[in-house]
Each structure stands twice: as structure tokens, then as C-alpha cells.
Design a protein around this motif. Structure first.
Motif, PDB file in Angstrom:
ATOM      1  N   GLU A  80       0.823  -1.211   0.000  1.00  0.00           N
ATOM      2  CA  GLU A  80       0.000   0.000   0.000  1.00  0.00           C
ATOM      3  C   GLU A  80       0.860   1.265   0.000  1.00  0.00           C
ATOM      4  N   VAL A  81       1.948   1.245   0.746  1.00  0.00           N
ATOM      5  CA  VAL A  81       2.834   2.419   0.829  1.00  0.00           C
ATOM      6  C   VAL A  81       3.465   2.718  -0.528  1.00  0.00           C
ATOM      7  N   PHE A  82       3.989   1.691  -1.195  1.00  0.00           N
ATOM      8  CA  PHE A  82       4.741   1.899  -2.429  1.00  0.00           C
ATOM      9  C   PHE A  82       3.932   1.667  -3.701  1.00  0.00           C
ATOM     10  N   GLY A  83       2.762   1.060  -3.584  1.00  0.00           N
ATOM     11  CA  GLY A  83       1.956   0.778  -4.770  1.00  0.00           C
ATOM     12  C   GLY A  83       2.571  -0.288  -5.651  1.00  0.00           C
ATOM     13  N   VAL A  84       3.318  -1.205  -5.040  1.00  0.00           N
ATOM     14  CA  VAL A  84       4.009  -2.277  -5.761  1.00  0.00           C
ATOM     15  C   VAL A  84       3.645  -3.600  -5.085  1.00  0.00           C
ATOM     16  N   PRO A  85       3.324  -4.646  -5.853  1.00  0.00           N
ATOM     17  CA  PRO A  85       2.975  -5.932  -5.240  1.00  0.00           C
ATOM     18  C   PRO A  85       4.132  -6.502  -4.410  1.00  0.00           C
ATOM     19  N   THR A  86       3.763  -7.221  -3.355  1.00  0.00           N
ATOM     20  CA  THR A  86       4.769  -7.868  -2.511  1.00  0.00           C
ATOM     21  C   THR A  86       4.687  -9.380  -2.675  1.00  0.00           C
ATOM     22  N   VAL A  87       5.739 -10.057  -2.253  1.00  0.00           N
ATOM     23  CA  VAL A  87       5.772 -11.514  -2.194  1.00  0.00           C
ATOM     24  C   VAL A  87       6.132 -11.900  -0.765  1.00  0.00           C
ATOM     25  N   ASN A  88       5.663 -13.055  -0.330  1.00  0.00           N
ATOM     26  CA  ASN A  88       5.977 -13.528   1.008  1.00  0.00           C
ATOM     27  C   ASN A  88       7.315 -14.250   0.959  1.00  0.00           C
ATOM     28  N   ILE A  89       8.272 -13.804   1.779  1.00  0.00           N
ATOM     29  CA  ILE A  89       9.591 -14.455   1.819  1.00  0.00           C
ATOM     30  C   ILE A  89       9.871 -14.936   3.241  1.00  0.00           C
TER      31      ILE A  89
END
Length: 119
Positions: free
Chosen positions: A13-22
Motif C-alpha cells: 500500500e505504501v509503495f503501490g508495488v505488489p509484494t511476495v511472502n519471503i
């Protein structure tokens, strides 16, 4: 007793970029944990890093600017690179969270590097 409302934004939400779980392993406890991280984020670094020594661990704090969202923030990385001015860099596996009792956030990345040269 009622709890105060709390508004926390996720990294995506902060960066507007999808995340992945690591998956990560705590250096302090040895326990495994997982975080939602941005695999790769291109930002502008605004100077050389500050060396941080804490509990026998060394990391480097960089001041960076993310142009797409007009955000400035500091990020800790385990490696040092010589910036020598203002340069584009890549943050690998960027994750973070809120600073307790503050409106600020903390950020870490597994690595900082220069982008591959473009042709």
C-alpha cells in the motif's frame, strides 16, 4: 476499556508495488519468520551510507527517494556501496513496518545495488 483506532498500511500500500511472502531467519533468536517484501524496487539514493553497528552487527543506512510515489525514506541494508552523489539503485527484498508510538516507519532490504547498465 476500548482500544484506540490504529491505521497501519502494508508495504504494498505504501509503495503501490505488489509484494511476495519471503522466509527469513532471525539472527538474534534463530527463529524462522515470514515477511511481505517487494522483490525489487528502483529508487534514487541521495548520498553515501551511514555505517550502523548494533549488537555486533553492521548495517548501512541509506537515504532514498521513490519518485513514483514522491516518498523519501531511510533503509538499512547489510552491504555498502559507494554512491558519491545522487544515483539510481535497486533495493532487493524491501520490507518494513511501523515504528512503535510514532507516525514513522522503518525499512530494511536484503541488498542494495546499482542497476544493470541500460543499452
Amino acid at each position: 476499556m476500548a482500544q484506540a483506532a490504529n491505521y497501519l498500511r502494508t508495504t504494498d500500500e505504501v509503495f503501490g508495488v505488489p509484494t511476495v511472502n519471503i522466509k527469513k531467519k532471525s539472527k538474534k533468536t534463530g527463529n524462522d519468520y515470514s515477511v511481505d517484501a517487494i522483490s525489487s524496487l528502483e529508487v534514487v539514493c541521495t548520498g553515501d551510507p551511514e555505517k550502523i553497528e548494533r549488537n555486533g552487527e553492521v548495517s548501512y543506512k541509506y537515504s532514498v527517494f521513490y519518485m513514483k510515489k514522491n516518498l523519501t525514506f531511510e533503509v538499512n541494508c547489510p552491504n555498502a556501496i559507494k554512491i558519491g552523489g545522487v544515483k539510481q539503485v535497486i533495493l532487493t527484498n524491501l520490507f518494513g513496518g511501523p515504528v512503535p508510538n510514532s507516525s514513522k516507519a522503518w525499512f530494511k532490504a536484503d541488498r542494495i545495488s546499482f542497476p544493470a547498465s541500460r543499452k
